[in-house]
Design an enzyme around this catalytic site. Structure first.
Site, PDB file in Angstrom:
ATOM      1  N   LYS A  54       0.839  -1.204   0.000  1.00 17.44           N
ATOM      2  CA  LYS A  54       0.000   0.000   0.000  1.00 17.44           C
ATOM      3  C   LYS A  54       0.870   1.248   0.000  1.00 17.44           C
ATOM      4  O   LYS A  54       0.629   2.181  -0.770  1.00 17.44           O
ATOM      5  CB  LYS A  54      -0.898   0.031   1.247  1.00 17.44           C
ATOM      6  CG  LYS A  54      -2.097  -0.876   1.143  1.00 17.44           C
ATOM      7  CD  LYS A  54      -2.832  -0.957   2.475  1.00 17.44           C
ATOM      8  CE  LYS A  54      -3.932  -1.989   2.391  1.00 17.44           C
ATOM      9  NZ  LYS A  54      -4.476  -2.417   3.662  1.00 17.44           N
ATOM     10  N   GLN A  98      -4.896  -1.496   9.558  1.00 14.16           N
ATOM     11  CA  GLN A  98      -4.822  -2.846   8.991  1.00 14.16           C
ATOM     12  C   GLN A  98      -5.403  -3.877   9.966  1.00 14.16           C
ATOM     13  O   GLN A  98      -5.037  -3.920  11.131  1.00 14.16           O
ATOM     14  CB  GLN A  98      -3.344  -3.166   8.677  1.00 14.16           C
ATOM     15  CG  GLN A  98      -3.122  -4.497   8.014  1.00 14.16           C
ATOM     16  CD  GLN A  98      -3.752  -4.575   6.626  1.00 14.16           C
ATOM     17  OE1 GLN A  98      -3.630  -3.664   5.823  1.00 14.16           O
ATOM     18  NE2 GLN A  98      -4.445  -5.670   6.355  1.00 14.16           N
ATOM     19  N   ASP A 121     -11.340   2.704   3.973  1.00  9.96           N
ATOM     20  CA  ASP A 121     -11.596   1.262   3.915  1.00  9.96           C
ATOM     21  C   ASP A 121     -13.112   1.002   3.923  1.00  9.96           C
ATOM     22  O   ASP A 121     -13.549  -0.115   3.658  1.00  9.96           O
ATOM     23  CB  ASP A 121     -10.953   0.593   5.142  1.00  9.96           C
ATOM     24  CG  ASP A 121     -10.222  -0.685   4.782  1.00  9.96           C
ATOM     25  OD1 ASP A 121     -10.132  -0.993   3.581  1.00  9.96           O
ATOM     26  OD2 ASP A 121      -9.755  -1.369   5.707  1.00  9.96           O
TER      27      ASP A 121
END
Ligand code: NDP
Length: 300
Positions: A54, A98, A121
């Protein structure tokens, strides 16, 4: 008949190129650089690889990348304080924590601490609610990738029968909402569904997000269907040498090739779309925060 193989890797590269163009326009016209912060807690090897990737792709797109790595034993309060700090940082337009988090942390609490405007997200309760309500918000990345590929193959999805297998918050539920918003007739299947094969045979669009290697057989698939295989399963591959493994999807790819109209492979299908859509979401989030219009080049 042999299905078209959907090249998710190439499509994702295209998305990232358009993101880079949008970044350049925003820098030049509006004098700001979209920024994405990624927080990793602990040392899960798969998460480390993902976070590295990422960061790399964020920088390649010309965006600002902020990486925060915290030890596994970090108290939850410290992580929440970091998220609050990123919420208040106007160089940061997108925040991703994450998953999975260490056991002592409440994932929902952490995700719901992220400002909805920065929730790239798309996993917070507010983002999920906005998606269901059809309000402007941020949509989870893998489902966005699934929809982009489905639309690329089929164009207008209106009236098509779509079957989504799997009902997770991360994939199945948001995919179903997105397809519904495109006027598909959506069926959701899960572990209690009876006669899954019969449901599959009705589906013009079949999305598999289960996590079971090659569970969906070729003779379950409707002739000409578009098959989007989200599953990523590692299986033994003795043909590659002792102890070797390889990745396969939830769909029996070789069988499905004979029946489907188009199908995503695993790997190089849906997988690469996730980070590309994360970068895409960050541009959208940044433009909304800055109250500037999203460069049309982003979605050409
Ligand atoms: P979850 O484990 O959260 O959900 C799996 C779903 O599959 C559940 O809803 C479950 O039903 C359903 N299921 C399990 N067994 C069956 C069965 N026999 N028949 C029908 N449905 C069944 O997984 P995720 O949604 O997080 O991920 C799904 C797959 O997608 C995984 O392989 C994952 O690795 C992959 N993935 C890939 C991504 C990418 O490409 N970037 C991103 C995210 C995930 P129930 O609810 O009843 O238990």
């Amino acid at each position: 008949m042999s299905a078209d193989i959907i090249d998710g890797k190439a499509f994702a590269e295209g998305v990232r190129e358009r993101v880079a163009i949008a970044v350049a326009i925003l820098k030049e016209k509006h004098e700001f650089t979209p920024g994405l912060a990624v927080v990793l807690v602990g040392d899960d090897p798969a998460s480390q690889v993902y976070v590295r990737s990422k960061g790399k792709q964020t920088i390649e797109a010309g965006m600002a990348s902020f990486e925060h790595k915290l030890p596994a034993e970090t108290p939850e309060a410290d992580l929440l304080a970091l998220v609050e700090k990123l919420n208040a940082d106007d160089r940061v337009h997108g925040i991703l924590v994450q998953m999975p988090l260490p056991k002592h942390m409440n994932e929902a609490k952490v995700v719901n601490t992220i400002l909805p405007e920065k929730d790239v997200d798309g996993l917070s309760a507010i983002s999920a609610g906005r998606l269901v309500l059809g309000e402007e918000g941020l949509v989870p990345c893998t489902p966005t990738g699934v929809l982009m590929l489905a639309k690329d193959v089929r164009g207008d999805l209106s009236g098509l029968n779509a079957l989504v297998i799997g009902r997770s918050i991360l994939v199945g539920k948001p995919v179903a909402q997105l397809l519904l918003a495109e006027n598909c007739t959506v069926t959701m299947a899960h572990s209690r569904t009876k006669d899954l094969a019969a449901h599959c045979r009705q589906a013009d669009i079949l999305v598999a997000a289960v996590g079971r290697p090659r569970m969906i057989k070729g003779d379950w698939i409707k002739l000409g269907a578009t098959v989007l295989d989200v599953g990523i399963n590692r299986i033994d591959a003795p043909e590659r040498g002792e102890g070797k493994t390889r990745l396969v999807g939830d769909v029996d790819f070789d069988e499905a090739l004979e029946v489907a109209g188009a199908i995503t492979p695993v790997p190089k299908g849906i997988g690469p779309m996730t980070i590309a859509c994360l970068l895409h979401n960050t541009i959208v989030a940044a433009c909304r925060q800055k109250d500037v219009s999203i460069p049309t080049e982003l979605d050409k």
